[in-house]
Motif scaffolding. Structure first.
Motif, PDB file in Angstrom:
ATOM      1  N   LEU A 390       0.842  -1.193   0.000  1.00  0.00           N
ATOM      2  CA  LEU A 390       0.000   0.000   0.000  1.00  0.00           C
ATOM      3  C   LEU A 390       0.879   1.245   0.000  1.00  0.00           C
ATOM      4  O   LEU A 390       1.871   1.323   0.722  1.00  0.00           O
ATOM      5  CB  LEU A 390      -0.922   0.007   1.218  1.00  0.00           C
ATOM      6  N   ARG A 391       0.489   2.217  -0.793  1.00  0.00           N
ATOM      7  CA  ARG A 391       1.256   3.469  -0.864  1.00  0.00           C
ATOM      8  C   ARG A 391       0.830   4.351   0.309  1.00  0.00           C
ATOM      9  O   ARG A 391      -0.226   4.973   0.286  1.00  0.00           O
ATOM     10  CB  ARG A 391       1.028   4.170  -2.197  1.00  0.00           C
ATOM     11  N   ALA A 392       1.681   4.389   1.324  1.00  0.00           N
ATOM     12  CA  ALA A 392       1.367   5.139   2.545  1.00  0.00           C
ATOM     13  C   ALA A 392       1.912   6.559   2.516  1.00  0.00           C
ATOM     14  O   ALA A 392       1.362   7.458   3.148  1.00  0.00           O
ATOM     15  CB  ALA A 392       1.930   4.405   3.764  1.00  0.00           C
ATOM     16  N   GLU A 393       3.025   6.751   1.818  1.00  0.00           N
ATOM     17  CA  GLU A 393       3.651   8.063   1.679  1.00  0.00           C
ATOM     18  C   GLU A 393       4.246   8.150   0.281  1.00  0.00           C
ATOM     19  O   GLU A 393       4.464   7.134  -0.368  1.00  0.00           O
ATOM     20  CB  GLU A 393       4.753   8.269   2.725  1.00  0.00           C
ATOM     21  N   MET A 394       4.514   9.391  -0.154  1.00  0.00           N
ATOM     22  CA  MET A 394       5.125   9.565  -1.468  1.00  0.00           C
ATOM     23  C   MET A 394       6.332  10.484  -1.351  1.00  0.00           C
ATOM     24  O   MET A 394       6.395  11.346  -0.458  1.00  0.00           O
ATOM     25  CB  MET A 394       4.121  10.146  -2.469  1.00  0.00           C
ATOM     26  N   SER A 395       7.305  10.281  -2.248  1.00  0.00           N
ATOM     27  CA  SER A 395       8.555  11.034  -2.178  1.00  0.00           C
ATOM     28  C   SER A 395       8.508  12.339  -2.960  1.00  0.00           C
ATOM     29  O   SER A 395       9.493  13.052  -3.025  1.00  0.00           O
ATOM     30  CB  SER A 395       9.718  10.168  -2.695  1.00  0.00           C
ATOM     31  N   THR A 396       7.349  12.651  -3.563  1.00  0.00           N
ATOM     32  CA  THR A 396       7.233  13.921  -4.273  1.00  0.00           C
ATOM     33  C   THR A 396       6.941  15.039  -3.296  1.00  0.00           C
ATOM     34  O   THR A 396       6.178  14.882  -2.347  1.00  0.00           O
ATOM     35  CB  THR A 396       6.112  13.862  -5.321  1.00  0.00           C
ATOM     36  N   GLN A 397       7.517  16.193  -3.537  1.00  0.00           N
ATOM     37  CA  GLN A 397       7.346  17.338  -2.651  1.00  0.00           C
ATOM     38  C   GLN A 397       5.890  17.801  -2.681  1.00  0.00           C
ATOM     39  O   GLN A 397       5.265  17.881  -3.728  1.00  0.00           O
ATOM     40  CB  GLN A 397       8.258  18.480  -3.093  1.00  0.00           C
ATOM     41  N   GLY A 398       5.334  18.113  -1.514  1.00  0.00           N
ATOM     42  CA  GLY A 398       3.968  18.594  -1.423  1.00  0.00           C
ATOM     43  C   GLY A 398       2.916  17.510  -1.385  1.00  0.00           C
ATOM     44  O   GLY A 398       1.724  17.794  -1.462  1.00  0.00           O
ATOM     45  N   SER A 399       3.335  16.231  -1.266  1.00  0.00           N
ATOM     46  CA  SER A 399       2.381  15.128  -1.236  1.00  0.00           C
ATOM     47  C   SER A 399       1.437  15.259  -0.043  1.00  0.00           C
ATOM     48  O   SER A 399       1.826  15.668   1.052  1.00  0.00           O
ATOM     49  CB  SER A 399       3.133  13.793  -1.149  1.00  0.00           C
ATOM     50  N   LEU A 400       0.166  14.892  -0.261  1.00  0.00           N
ATOM     51  CA  LEU A 400      -0.827  14.906   0.813  1.00  0.00           C
ATOM     52  C   LEU A 400      -0.903  13.560   1.531  1.00  0.00           C
ATOM     53  O   LEU A 400      -1.697  13.400   2.454  1.00  0.00           O
ATOM     54  CB  LEU A 400      -2.204  15.263   0.237  1.00  0.00           C
ATOM     55  N   ALA A 401      -0.093  12.606   1.092  1.00  0.00           N
ATOM     56  CA  ALA A 401      -0.093  11.265   1.707  1.00  0.00           C
ATOM     57  C   ALA A 401       0.722  11.288   2.998  1.00  0.00           C
ATOM     58  O   ALA A 401       1.801  10.720   3.105  1.00  0.00           O
ATOM     59  CB  ALA A 401       0.459  10.233   0.738  1.00  0.00           C
ATOM     60  N   THR A 402       0.189  11.959   4.011  1.00  0.00           N
ATOM     61  CA  THR A 402       0.837  12.072   5.315  1.00  0.00           C
ATOM     62  C   THR A 402      -0.239  12.017   6.398  1.00  0.00           C
ATOM     63  O   THR A 402      -1.429  11.962   6.105  1.00  0.00           O
ATOM     64  CB  THR A 402       1.606  13.408   5.441  1.00  0.00           C
ATOM     65  N   GLY A 403       0.181  12.070   7.650  1.00  0.00           N
ATOM     66  CA  GLY A 403      -0.743  12.236   8.774  1.00  0.00           C
ATOM     67  C   GLY A 403      -1.853  11.209   8.838  1.00  0.00           C
ATOM     68  O   GLY A 403      -1.623  10.003   8.890  1.00  0.00           O
ATOM     69  N   GLU A 404      -3.110  11.684   8.818  1.00  0.00           N
ATOM     70  CA  GLU A 404      -4.272  10.824   8.974  1.00  0.00           C
ATOM     71  C   GLU A 404      -4.373   9.817   7.831  1.00  0.00           C
ATOM     72  O   GLU A 404      -4.827   8.687   8.032  1.00  0.00           O
ATOM     73  CB  GLU A 404      -5.548  11.676   9.043  1.00  0.00           C
ATOM     74  N   TYR A 405      -3.970  10.215   6.631  1.00  0.00           N
ATOM     75  CA  TYR A 405      -3.998   9.288   5.502  1.00  0.00           C
ATOM     76  C   TYR A 405      -3.095   8.086   5.784  1.00  0.00           C
ATOM     77  O   TYR A 405      -3.492   6.937   5.588  1.00  0.00           O
ATOM     78  CB  TYR A 405      -3.548   9.989   4.221  1.00  0.00           C
ATOM     79  N   THR A 406      -1.875   8.368   6.245  1.00  0.00           N
ATOM     80  CA  THR A 406      -0.936   7.283   6.519  1.00  0.00           C
ATOM     81  C   THR A 406      -1.468   6.368   7.614  1.00  0.00           C
ATOM     82  O   THR A 406      -1.340   5.134   7.524  1.00  0.00           O
ATOM     83  CB  THR A 406       0.430   7.862   6.922  1.00  0.00           C
ATOM     84  N   LYS A 407      -2.094   6.933   8.637  1.00  0.00           N
ATOM     85  CA  LYS A 407      -2.680   6.110   9.707  1.00  0.00           C
ATOM     86  C   LYS A 407      -3.771   5.198   9.154  1.00  0.00           C
ATOM     87  O   LYS A 407      -3.892   4.033   9.550  1.00  0.00           O
ATOM     88  CB  LYS A 407      -3.256   7.011  10.799  1.00  0.00           C
ATOM     89  N   ALA A 408      -4.584   5.738   8.235  1.00  0.00           N
ATOM     90  CA  ALA A 408      -5.653   4.939   7.642  1.00  0.00           C
ATOM     91  C   ALA A 408      -5.074   3.795   6.815  1.00  0.00           C
ATOM     92  O   ALA A 408      -5.631   2.685   6.786  1.00  0.00           O
ATOM     93  CB  ALA A 408      -6.546   5.828   6.775  1.00  0.00           C
ATOM     94  N   VAL A 409      -3.946   4.041   6.143  1.00  0.00           N
ATOM     95  CA  VAL A 409      -3.293   3.000   5.352  1.00  0.00           C
ATOM     96  C   VAL A 409      -2.804   1.870   6.260  1.00  0.00           C
ATOM     97  O   VAL A 409      -2.969   0.681   5.950  1.00  0.00           O
ATOM     98  CB  VAL A 409      -2.118   3.584   4.545  1.00  0.00           C
TER      99      VAL A 409
END
Length: 506
Positions: A390-409
């Motif tokens: 599962l893609r929990a985080e992304m290495s591109t600058q400004g990605s929204l895949a952080t915080g609550e999204y990552t917890k949900a993943v």
């Protein structure tokens, strides 16, 4: 608030509450205001529980900003009403929460107590000041919670005086186990702002960098202080102190033997141990023949080959069969980084059939955290022994895949661990050793390029951020000598891992 207290409220006070709630105070706006007055401090700070933290929440500065302090107090009062809390008295944890509790008490005519932090040797020598009756319920107000120890200390003093404590409100929850700890003692904690919410708002508002978000989030995940087996306290069990030394970590080989690990994750860890390689080569080329050449020439140095089969413009009919044969020959897994992100039935059809019949040859696929998607993939892949990242985080600058999204993943992975074997992420995001962490955007020198891809080094990813696998593309593909480059990355990644393991538990 108890029925006794509600009946005692004047109509004027009730009207004031209606006015207050119509303010619709914005949490996002408040967070930005708190940042403006330097509430979030970055650096090295020692917390009350003894751990060193890379950040500090300093709400003491509110006393110098009365308008902001009134706004925070208003939110606390709204939380009381929204949660329909029942209580007879307020008590602010000394010292930072005292002015907040005082404002609420005065504005809304709610009785308040003051808990002293030290005994007096004169006068009444009381630790709790104010008027109360045995059996009254007291609502505790706190500024920041890490372990929950300050609230427990205050609750213990109040309980010894014959009061009851069932609820507490905190302005900022650092999300390091305080909510769980207090719940285990019968105290419900109601946070106004979570650390993940704070980070999300500041990141979107361009107040902090994505790397800061990752570092702070990782610290919280790695330093959760809740232990449900704490004992030996007359009223409340002792809070577990976080270990200041590094935790003893399982090796790849030991993790491969875990009883609850997915067979494919176990196989990958065994390959990594046997080949002394935590390197995944990203074969980002457009020719199928070139992918096969890379697999054959560089396969002995890697644990996994990552493909993007849908991007191949020239692909021989026998491509997948030949790739499978090379994977067997050189002992690596195939990972097609398809990033599935659609409805359940659509991904099932795409994974099982389509142009490439991905499930028939790729050991692992990637997917975004879309409800129903993992089940669709699992229905096809699980009978074949396949796995999903599962893609929990992304290495591109400004990605929204952080915080609550990552917890949900993480939660999604835990619920479907019979198919999900790990994550694509920037750093270790869960302590469960059966999950694999794979990090893209790795080069020998940290930095970025024109497409906002953020690069980190093998040392940083494996040793500092505790990921398991480095994913390298350009660093090898653009090198004058690809064989020499892939061996260099393999060695750097493995050395970082052995260094991390050797330092574990010291």
């Amino acid at each position: 608030m108890s029925a006794r207290r509600i009946s005692a409220m004047s109509s004027a006070v009730k009207r004031k509450y209606v006015c207050d709630t119509k303010k619709n105070i914005s949490i996002d706006s408040l967070i930005l205001k708190l940042h403006d007055v330097n509430v979030l401090k970055l650096g090295e700070y020692k917390l009350k529980c003894g751990m060193m933290s890379p950040f500090y929440i300093d709400l003491r500065v509110l006393v110098s900003h009365p308008a902001l302090m009134n706004e925070v107090s208003g939110l606390i009062y709204e939380q009381m009403q929204e949660k329909k809390l029942e209580f007879d008295l307020l008590c602010g944890v000394p010292y930072t929460a005292l002015p907040l509790a005082t404002i609420i008490s005065s504005t809304h005519e709610l009785p308040m107590l003051i808990r002293r932090k030290e005994n007096k040797d004169y006068g009444t020598k009381r630790l709790v000041e104010g008027s109360f009756c045995n059996g009254d319920t007291c609502l505790i107000i706190e500024d920041t919670v890490t372990t929950g120890s300050s609230i427990l200390e205050t609750a213990e003093v109040l309980i010894k005086e014959g009061l009851k404590v069932t609820d507490a409100i905190v302005v900022m929850d650092r999300e390091q186990g305080g909510v769980e700890m207090l719940a285990s003692k019968g105290i419900r904690l109601h946070p106004i702002i979570s650390m993940s919410k704070l980070l999300d708002v500041l990141r979107v508002g361009e107040r902090i960098e994505a790397q800061t978000v990752q570092n702070v989030s990782k610290f919280g995940l790695d330093n959760n202080t809740f232990s449900p087996k704490d004992e030996n306290d007359s009223i409340f069990p002792t809070i577990k102190k976080p270990r200041l030394e590094q935790k003893l970590e399982l090796s790849y080989a030991d993790r491969a033997k875990l009883p609850n690990i997915h067979p494919l994750a176990s196989k990958l860890l065994r390959i990594m141990d046997e080949k002394q390689s935590n390197l995944c080569l990203s074969a980002d080329v457009i020719s199928g023949e070139e992918v096969l050449q890379l697999a054959d020439s560089l396969g002995p140095q890697i644990c996994m080959l990552k493909t993007h089969v849908e991007f191949l413009k020239r692909c021989p009919v026998s491509f997948t069969q030949r790739l499978q044969a090379l994977a067997e020959k050189h002992n690596f897994l195939i990972f097609d980084d398809h990033n599935f992100a659609d409805t359940e039935n659509t991904v099932k059809d795409h994974y099982e059939g389509g142009l490439y019949y991905i499930s028939s040859w790729s050991h692992i696929v990637s997917a975004h955290a879309v409800p129903g998607l993992v089940k669709g993939l699992s229905d096809v892949g699980k009978p074949l022994g396949r796995g999903c990242l599962l893609r929990a985080e992304m290495s591109t600058q400004g990605s929204l895949a952080t915080g609550e999204y990552t917890k949900a993943v993480i939660k999604m992975a835990e619920e479907q661990s019979d198919f999900v074997i790990g994550f694509i992420c920037g750093s270790k995001i869960t302590e469960r050793p059966e999950f694999i962490h794979m990090t893209p955007g790795v080069q020998m020198e940290a930095g970025g390029h024109e497409l906002a891809q953020q690069y980190t080094t093998p040392e940083d990813v494996i040793h500092n951020k505790c990921s398991d696998v480095i994913i390298v593309g350009r660093g090898v593909l653009q090198a004058p000598d690809r064989l020499k480059a892939v061996e260099s990355y393999r060695k750097e990644g493995w050395d970082a891992y052995t260094k991390r393991i050797s330092q574990s538990g010291q």
